[in-house]
Design an enzyme around this catalytic site. Structure first.
Site, mmCIF file in Angstrom:
data_model
loop_
_atom_site.group_PDB
_atom_site.id
_atom_site.type_symbol
_atom_site.label_atom_id
_atom_site.label_comp_id
_atom_site.label_asym_id
_atom_site.label_seq_id
_atom_site.Cartn_x
_atom_site.Cartn_y
_atom_site.Cartn_z
ATOM 1 N N TYR A 1 9.138 91.682 38.034
ATOM 2 C CA TYR A 1 10.074 90.921 38.855
ATOM 3 C C TYR A 1 10.350 91.648 40.174
ATOM 4 O O TYR A 1 10.489 92.867 40.220
ATOM 5 C CB TYR A 1 11.386 90.677 38.126
ATOM 6 C CG TYR A 1 11.305 89.691 36.977
ATOM 7 C CD1 TYR A 1 10.140 88.957 36.741
ATOM 8 C CD2 TYR A 1 12.386 89.491 36.138
ATOM 9 C CE1 TYR A 1 10.069 88.060 35.690
ATOM 10 C CE2 TYR A 1 12.317 88.580 35.077
ATOM 11 C CZ TYR A 1 11.155 87.878 34.863
ATOM 12 O OH TYR A 1 11.090 86.992 33.819
ATOM 13 N N GLY B 1 15.095 73.550 38.321
ATOM 14 C CA GLY B 1 16.167 72.857 39.025
ATOM 15 C C GLY B 1 16.136 71.347 38.881
ATOM 16 O O GLY B 1 17.069 70.662 39.318
ATOM 17 N N LEU B 2 15.093 70.789 38.254
ATOM 18 C CA LEU B 2 14.996 69.334 38.153
ATOM 19 C C LEU B 2 16.064 68.739 37.241
ATOM 20 O O LEU B 2 16.392 67.550 37.369
ATOM 21 C CB LEU B 2 13.614 68.921 37.641
ATOM 22 C CG LEU B 2 12.415 69.219 38.545
ATOM 23 C CD1 LEU B 2 11.190 68.508 38.022
ATOM 24 C CD2 LEU B 2 12.689 68.815 39.993
ATOM 25 N N LEU B 3 16.614 69.549 36.341
ATOM 26 C CA LEU B 3 17.633 69.048 35.413
ATOM 27 C C LEU B 3 19.041 69.457 35.844
ATOM 28 O O LEU B 3 19.983 69.372 35.051
ATOM 29 C CB LEU B 3 17.342 69.573 34.000
ATOM 30 C CG LEU B 3 16.016 69.112 33.400
ATOM 31 C CD1 LEU B 3 15.697 69.889 32.134
ATOM 32 C CD2 LEU B 3 16.044 67.610 33.115
ATOM 33 N N LYS C 1 21.854 66.192 44.538
ATOM 34 C CA LYS C 1 21.923 67.291 45.505
ATOM 35 C C LYS C 1 21.081 66.997 46.739
ATOM 36 O O LYS C 1 21.463 67.357 47.861
ATOM 37 C CB LYS C 1 21.470 68.590 44.843
ATOM 38 C CG LYS C 1 22.428 69.113 43.773
ATOM 39 C CD LYS C 1 21.876 70.371 43.114
ATOM 40 C CE LYS C 1 22.814 70.898 42.045
ATOM 41 N NZ LYS C 1 22.273 72.100 41.372
ATOM 42 N N SER D 1 13.410 78.956 31.941
ATOM 43 C CA SER D 1 13.373 77.726 32.752
ATOM 44 C C SER D 1 14.090 76.569 32.063
ATOM 45 O O SER D 1 13.553 75.474 31.937
ATOM 46 C CB SER D 1 11.929 77.328 33.081
ATOM 47 O OG SER D 1 11.900 76.350 34.113
ATOM 48 N N PRO D 2 15.332 76.784 31.616
ATOM 49 C CA PRO D 2 16.038 75.719 30.894
ATOM 50 C C PRO D 2 16.333 74.496 31.742
ATOM 51 O O PRO D 2 16.567 73.416 31.197
ATOM 52 C CB PRO D 2 17.336 76.407 30.453
ATOM 53 C CG PRO D 2 17.543 77.498 31.448
ATOM 54 C CD PRO D 2 16.162 77.990 31.773
ATOM 55 N N LEU D 3 16.308 74.637 33.069
ATOM 56 C CA LEU D 3 16.562 73.507 33.967
ATOM 57 C C LEU D 3 15.283 73.023 34.651
ATOM 58 O O LEU D 3 15.344 72.234 35.589
ATOM 59 C CB LEU D 3 17.608 73.891 35.026
ATOM 60 C CG LEU D 3 18.942 74.393 34.477
ATOM 61 C CD1 LEU D 3 19.906 74.715 35.615
ATOM 62 C CD2 LEU D 3 19.564 73.378 33.519
#
Length: 328
Positions: free
Chosen positions: A53, A216-218, A224, A211-213
């Site tokens: 990272y 960012g799509l969820l 937004k 990547s739970p979202l």
């Protein structure tokens, strides 16, 4: 904050895990420090990072930031269950990547130095190595555990049969083996329900979704974009995924509005309700994002809502584990 055991271990971790991938590339050091301090204030004790990272070859930028935060003292290191990863390319030389015993040992030493700590609580293999025998991998991990440099070992991006292979080899050595699997898992990406999660549950591994979202799509991306506050989802792969799933995302955001809940909270709450899930990884770029993620812990999704989410984001095949998902 709610806590649970990490898989079959006695280790207690928060139901949300702080992901640090944005520290360095997206979030500067002072803000990263503030976010980590706020995470502790919220009771988040589970932090996830990786040696790659920061995305500057071999520098471990994010680990260095976390290490300098620990160095401030105040009990920071003692309060945190620290997870990092090994596998990625750390130089142009061929042995500075993968899961050879040589690389595992050296990469661990380098991570410990950057993180300014004596022990990694959860040392995760960032990807499976198809060219390294399990006997070699476990010998290296056993050495690190015996030295007190690593306490638990986890995997990331493994298939179900890789988990079975790993645990069979560890069992032959009377070694604890894997205690967790970190997989991409969200409403839009449910492949792990077929075999990874059943394998993890069988062997007592906790599931740590990344990547739970879904980039960012969820998180309410369409709303937004309309109000000009979207930071993600408007370019690259996120834009392509939004174009593909726009009708579904619109229906999802309407459902969340009808529930009176933030879309990100619903997506995280759905994961928290899934069998085998220990803690989704939230990767805030700002303090406000971290504060808002905590709302997911207060969202209770009823059966009607869960059914509607399955309609919008169908599981693969017939749903559930294989082979029933694709056969009678």
């Amino acid at each position: 904050m709610e806590y649970t055991n990490l898989g079959r271990t006695g280790l207690s971790v928060s139901r949300l895990c702080l992901g640090t991938m944005n520290f360095g590339p997206q979030t500067d050091e002072p803000d990263s420090f503030a976010i980590m301090d706020r995470a502790l204030e919220h009771g988040i004790n589970f932090f996830d990072t990786a040696n790659v990272y920061g995305w500057k070859l071999g520098e471990g930028v994010t680990e260095q930031i976390v290490g300098r935060w620990f160095a401030q003292g105040g009990g920071r290191r003692d309060k945190v269950v620290l997870a990092t990863k090994v596998y990625g390319k750390m130089s142009e030389w061929p042995n500075d990547q993968g899961l050879s015993a040589r690389h595992i040992i050296r990469a661990c030493e380098d991570s410990l130095r950057r993180l300014q700590t004596d022990t990694i609580d959860l040392y995760q293999m960032h990807h499976v190595s198809r060219t390294t025998p399990w006997e070699e991998i476990w010998q290296a991990m056993e050495t690190l555990v015996a030295q007190g440099k690593v306490l638990y070992v986890g995997s990331s991006n493994f298939a179900g049969w890789h988990i079975a292979q790993a645990q069979a080899a560890a069992g032959r050595r009377n070694f604890l083996g894997l205690v967790s699997e970190q997989s991409i898992y969200n409403l839009l990406t449910r492949h792990v329900e077929l075999e990874v999660i059943p394998a993890a549950q069988h062997y007592g591994l906790g599931i740590i979704p990344w990547s739970p979202l879904h980039g960012g799509l969820l998180s309410g991306i369409i709303r937004k974009m309309a109000d000009g506050s979207a930071a993600r989802g408007t370019s690259g792969r996120s834009a392509d995924a939004l174009a593909e799933h726009r009708t579904t995302i619109e229906a999802y955001e309407k459902l969340c509005a009808d529930l009176g809940q933030d879309p990100a909270d619903v997506a995280l709450a759905w994961l928290l309700s899934r069998p085998g899930v220990t803690a989704p990884i939230v990767g805030p770029r700002t303090m406000d994002q971290l504060d808002r993620n905590l709302g997911a812990l207060d969202v209770d999704l009823d059966e009607a809502t869960l059914t509607r989410l399955d309609e919008l984001f169908p599981p693969i095949g017939n749903g559930g584990p294989g082979p029933e998902a694709w056969a009678w």
